[in-house]
Design an enzyme around this catalytic site. Structure first.
Site, PDB file in Angstrom:
ATOM      1  CB  SER A 124      -0.845  -0.023   1.278  1.00 29.88           C
ATOM      2  OG  SER A 124      -1.450   1.232   1.495  1.00 29.88           O
ATOM      3  CE1 TYR A 148      -3.933  -2.618   5.606  1.00 30.75           C
ATOM      4  CE2 TYR A 148      -3.436  -0.308   5.190  1.00 30.75           C
ATOM      5  CZ  TYR A 148      -3.730  -1.579   4.722  1.00 30.75           C
ATOM      6  OH  TYR A 148      -3.795  -1.800   3.369  1.00 30.75           O
ATOM      7  CE  LYS A 152      -1.558  -4.443   3.353  1.00 33.45           C
ATOM      8  NZ  LYS A 152      -1.875  -5.770   2.825  1.00 33.45           N
TER       9      LYS A 152
HETATM   10  P1  NAD Z   1     -11.113  -6.710   1.105  1.00 36.90           P
HETATM   11  O1  NAD Z   1     -11.336  -6.718   2.574  1.00 36.90           O
HETATM   12  O2  NAD Z   1     -12.266  -6.427   0.206  1.00 36.90           O
HETATM   13  O3  NAD Z   1     -10.484  -8.096   0.644  1.00 36.90           O
HETATM   14  C1  NAD Z   1      -9.626  -8.863   1.473  1.00 36.90           C
HETATM   15  C2  NAD Z   1     -10.160 -10.290   1.468  1.00 36.90           C
HETATM   16  O4  NAD Z   1      -9.310 -11.099   2.269  1.00 36.90           O
HETATM   17  C3  NAD Z   1     -11.568 -10.382   2.057  1.00 36.90           C
HETATM   18  O5  NAD Z   1     -12.389 -11.110   1.156  1.00 36.90           O
HETATM   19  C4  NAD Z   1     -11.364 -11.138   3.361  1.00 36.90           C
HETATM   20  O6  NAD Z   1     -12.488 -11.932   3.691  1.00 36.90           O
HETATM   21  C5  NAD Z   1     -10.119 -11.949   3.065  1.00 36.90           C
HETATM   22  N1  NAD Z   1      -9.313 -12.315   4.240  1.00 36.90           N
HETATM   23  C6  NAD Z   1      -8.828 -11.477   5.200  1.00 36.90           C
HETATM   24  N2  NAD Z   1      -8.122 -12.179   6.108  1.00 36.90           N
HETATM   25  C7  NAD Z   1      -8.147 -13.484   5.702  1.00 36.90           C
HETATM   26  C8  NAD Z   1      -7.602 -14.688   6.226  1.00 36.90           C
HETATM   27  N3  NAD Z   1      -6.905 -14.703   7.363  1.00 36.90           N
HETATM   28  N4  NAD Z   1      -7.832 -15.842   5.552  1.00 36.90           N
HETATM   29  C9  NAD Z   1      -8.554 -15.845   4.408  1.00 36.90           C
HETATM   30  N5  NAD Z   1      -9.096 -14.751   3.871  1.00 36.90           N
HETATM   31  C10 NAD Z   1      -8.902 -13.575   4.514  1.00 36.90           C
HETATM   32  O7  NAD Z   1      -9.911  -5.702   0.817  1.00 36.90           O
HETATM   33  P2  NAD Z   1      -9.369  -5.168  -0.578  1.00 36.90           P
HETATM   34  O8  NAD Z   1      -9.719  -3.731  -0.677  1.00 36.90           O
HETATM   35  O9  NAD Z   1      -9.738  -6.083  -1.658  1.00 36.90           O
HETATM   36  O10 NAD Z   1      -7.809  -5.233  -0.288  1.00 36.90           O
HETATM   37  C11 NAD Z   1      -7.044  -6.367  -0.658  1.00 36.90           C
HETATM   38  C12 NAD Z   1      -5.630  -6.186  -0.147  1.00 36.90           C
HETATM   39  O11 NAD Z   1      -5.091  -4.972  -0.668  1.00 36.90           O
HETATM   40  C13 NAD Z   1      -5.501  -6.075   1.366  1.00 36.90           C
HETATM   41  O12 NAD Z   1      -4.332  -6.757   1.757  1.00 36.90           O
HETATM   42  C14 NAD Z   1      -5.381  -4.593   1.606  1.00 36.90           C
HETATM   43  O13 NAD Z   1      -4.670  -4.311   2.779  1.00 36.90           O
HETATM   44  C15 NAD Z   1      -4.603  -4.146   0.385  1.00 36.90           C
HETATM   45  N6  NAD Z   1      -4.822  -2.727   0.040  1.00 36.90           N
HETATM   46  C16 NAD Z   1      -6.092  -2.276  -0.201  1.00 36.90           C
HETATM   47  C17 NAD Z   1      -6.300  -0.927  -0.493  1.00 36.90           C
HETATM   48  C18 NAD Z   1      -7.674  -0.391  -0.742  1.00 36.90           C
HETATM   49  O14 NAD Z   1      -7.845   0.835  -0.711  1.00 36.90           O
HETATM   50  N7  NAD Z   1      -8.688  -1.214  -1.018  1.00 36.90           N
HETATM   51  C19 NAD Z   1      -5.201  -0.043  -0.539  1.00 36.90           C
HETATM   52  C20 NAD Z   1      -3.931  -0.556  -0.325  1.00 36.90           C
HETATM   53  C21 NAD Z   1      -3.748  -1.903  -0.027  1.00 36.90           C
HETATM   54  N1  UFG Z   2     -12.276  11.881   3.089  1.00 37.37           N
HETATM   55  C1  UFG Z   2     -13.259  12.782   3.437  1.00 37.37           C
HETATM   56  N2  UFG Z   2     -14.426  12.280   3.926  1.00 37.37           N
HETATM   57  C2  UFG Z   2     -14.663  10.946   4.077  1.00 37.37           C
HETATM   58  C3  UFG Z   2     -13.628  10.036   3.713  1.00 37.37           C
HETATM   59  C4  UFG Z   2     -12.443  10.544   3.230  1.00 37.37           C
HETATM   60  O1  UFG Z   2     -13.094  13.988   3.326  1.00 37.37           O
HETATM   61  O2  UFG Z   2     -15.746  10.559   4.551  1.00 37.37           O
HETATM   62  C5  UFG Z   2     -11.020  12.417   2.517  1.00 37.37           C
HETATM   63  C6  UFG Z   2      -9.784  12.076   3.330  1.00 37.37           C
HETATM   64  O3  UFG Z   2      -9.566  13.049   4.306  1.00 37.37           O
HETATM   65  C7  UFG Z   2      -8.705  12.041   2.237  1.00 37.37           C
HETATM   66  C8  UFG Z   2      -9.454  11.527   0.999  1.00 37.37           C
HETATM   67  O4  UFG Z   2     -10.833  11.795   1.255  1.00 37.37           O
HETATM   68  O5  UFG Z   2      -8.256  13.346   1.972  1.00 37.37           O
HETATM   69  C9  UFG Z   2      -9.263  10.044   0.753  1.00 37.37           C
HETATM   70  O6  UFG Z   2      -9.580   9.337   1.946  1.00 37.37           O
HETATM   71  P1  UFG Z   2      -9.756   7.739   1.937  1.00 37.37           P
HETATM   72  O7  UFG Z   2     -10.157   7.347   3.325  1.00 37.37           O
HETATM   73  O8  UFG Z   2     -10.640   7.324   0.818  1.00 37.37           O
HETATM   74  O9  UFG Z   2      -8.308   7.206   1.574  1.00 37.37           O
HETATM   75  P2  UFG Z   2      -6.919   7.409   2.324  1.00 37.37           P
HETATM   76  O10 UFG Z   2      -5.972   7.959   1.318  1.00 37.37           O
HETATM   77  O11 UFG Z   2      -7.047   8.159   3.587  1.00 37.37           O
HETATM   78  O12 UFG Z   2      -6.537   5.926   2.730  1.00 37.37           O
HETATM   79  C10 UFG Z   2      -6.445   4.880   1.757  1.00 37.37           C
HETATM   80  C11 UFG Z   2      -6.723   3.537   2.428  1.00 37.37           C
HETATM   81  C12 UFG Z   2      -5.661   3.231   3.441  1.00 37.37           C
HETATM   82  C13 UFG Z   2      -4.312   3.301   2.795  1.00 37.37           C
HETATM   83  C14 UFG Z   2      -4.115   4.642   2.131  1.00 37.37           C
HETATM   84  C15 UFG Z   2      -2.814   4.698   1.374  1.00 37.37           C
HETATM   85  O13 UFG Z   2      -7.963   3.569   3.073  1.00 37.37           O
HETATM   86  O14 UFG Z   2      -5.848   1.914   3.904  1.00 37.37           O
HETATM   87  O15 UFG Z   2      -5.170   4.886   1.200  1.00 37.37           O
HETATM   88  O16 UFG Z   2      -2.796   3.708   0.421  1.00 37.37           O
HETATM   89  F1  UFG Z   2      -3.375   3.131   3.753  1.00 37.37           F
END
Ligand code: NAD
Ligand code: UFG
Length: 342
Positions: A124, A148, A152
């Site tokens: 991330s 969190y 990572k």
């Molecule tokens: P998500 O929660 O939709 O998907 C994660 C999946 O993993 C879920 O289906 C959950 O049930 C499964 N899971 C979690 N722990 C498990 C375990 N112990 N065994 C088996 N299954 C398990 O999240 P996502 O948005 O699809 O994110 C996927 C990955 O990408 C995560 O590792 C997250 O940290 C990373 N990531 C996501 C974002 C984002 O904004 N969505 C940003 C950066 C990194």
């Molecule tokens: N924001 C609002 N109102 C809301 C939600 C978000 O104003 O209700 C703003 C935040 O302050 C930020 C922007 O919208 O300026 C984006 O916020 P998000 O929560 O959508 O995303 P972030 O960048 O804060 O965080 C995301 C993931 C984290 C990850 C990070 C960096 O949620 O898990 O990107 O990859 F760590």
């Protein structure tokens, strides 16, 4: 030969599975549904017209994971499974370290047992902490500001150590920026539990009438309009980045980190306007205090992924908003489609 996708029922995993199946890969999914629903798997099959093996298991369960590897001829792993809520990680750090770190270690141990040494890992942009400069390059200083983020960062360190100890490992660390949007069918998308923490699902839920108004967290950042700036990337572009990373880890050993972003930042208010255009209505909002731990500006320099993976994002902000809205409007309650609007 098959690709194992951990967390394949989740938001990013489901979109990546669709692209893998469309590209002709055989896949095996494991998920424990801790943050997803079985319905997403049905929809992957509907969209692609293809089938796959699925195991409802926790990656912490080593014996179950061994069964998956012994029953399938796994060639490489895409590892999405993890918990991802920053706030919850502050409340329950051990849950996060256990699931995300121990889970990753167990997965890698089983991979070693079965001589599988190619992995694409979901990292991330959070590993850049408060960026010193933007756009952010992969060799920027790394640190995390919450548990969190530390999971990572630690996982990345573990992967680097694994490669040092055994140069047969082939590892891509994908640092995602802010994935939004949904598959163009509107059949799969982001389905957060409860009130969304993230901007786009919050906006779409205001659009569909589940929430009244958006709270904009601060308008006093050093950005064009004072609201936070992020690099939003279409989830399908992100999914396609995994296919390119997979090709890379299949070709040669090594450990490399790649930014998956567009290279362009949008403010919260620009996102509201872009969404209003796709939605065809107003999104009421009010400016409130900054959210604790937020940063002002964060966007990628995605050059390394372009040069080394031949990948770059092609979908713009209008398409991201249009696809987010199609998913939300077709599925006002996400995958729990039989429930009344709550
Ligand atoms: P998500 O929660 O939709 O998907 C994660 C999946 O993993 C879920 O289906 C959950 O049930 C499964 N899971 C979690 N722990 C498990 C375990 N112990 N065994 C088996 N299954 C398990 O999240 P996502 O948005 O699809 O994110 C996927 C990955 O990408 C995560 O590792 C997250 O940290 C990373 N990531 C996501 C974002 C984002 O904004 N969505 C940003 C950066 C990194
Ligand atoms: N924001 C609002 N109102 C809301 C939600 C978000 O104003 O209700 C703003 C935040 O302050 C930020 C922007 O919208 O300026 C984006 O916020 P998000 O929560 O959508 O995303 P972030 O960048 O804060 O965080 C995301 C993931 C984290 C990850 C990070 C960096 O949620 O898990 O990107 O990859 F760590």
């Amino acid at each position: 030969m098959a690709i194992l996708v951990t967390g394949g029922a989740g938001y990013l995993g489901s979109h990546t599975c669709v692209e893998l199946l469309n590209a002709g890969y055989k896949i095996v999914i494991v998920d424990n549904f801790s943050n997803s629903k079985p319905e997403s798997l049905k929809r992957i099959k509907n969209i692609t017209g293809k089938d796959f093996n699925f195991y409802n298991i926790d990656i912490l369960n080593k014996d179950s994971l061994r069964e998956v590897f012994s029953e399938n001829n796994i060639d490489a792993v895409i590892h999405f499974a993890g918990l991802k809520a920053v706030g919850e990680s502050v409340e329950a750090p051990l849950k996060y370290y256990h699931n995300n770190i121990t889970g990753t270690i167990i997965l890698c141990e089983v991979m070693e047992e079965f001589n599988v040494n190619r992995i694409v890992f979901s990292s991330s942009a959070t590993v850049y902490g408060v960026p010193e400069t933007v756009p952010i390059l992969e060799d920027s200083t790394l640190y995390a500001t919450n548990p969190y983020g530390r999971t990572k960062l630690m996982a990345e360190e573990i992967f680097k150590d694994m490669y040092k100890s055994n140069p047969n490992w082939s590892i891509a660390l994908l640092r995602y920026f802010n994935p939004i949007g949904a598959h163009e069918s509107g059949e799969i998308g982001e389905d957060p539990n409860g009130i969304p923490n993230n901007l786009m699902p919050y906006i779409t839920q205001v659009g569909v009438g589940k929430l009244n108004e958006l709270m904009v967290f601060g308008n006093d950042y050093a950005t064009s309009d004072g609201t936070g700036v992020r690099d939003y990337i279409h989830v399908v572009d992100l999914a396609l980045g995994h296919l390119k990373a997979l090709e890379k880890v299949m070709q040669e050993p090594g450990v490399e980190a790649y930014n998956l972003g567009t290279g362009k930042g949008y403010s919260v208010l620009e996102m509201v306007s872009a969404f209003e255009k796709a939605f065809g209505g107003n999104i009421p909002y009010k400016i409130v205090e900054r959210r604790a731990g937020d940063i002002g500006e964060c966007y990628a320099d995605p050059t390394k992924a372009k040069q080394q993976l031949d990948w770059f994002a092609t979908r713009g902000i209008d398409e991201m908003c249009k696809d987010s809205w199609r998913w939300q409007s077709k599925n006002p309650n996400g995958y729990a489609k039989d429930l009344k609007l709550v």
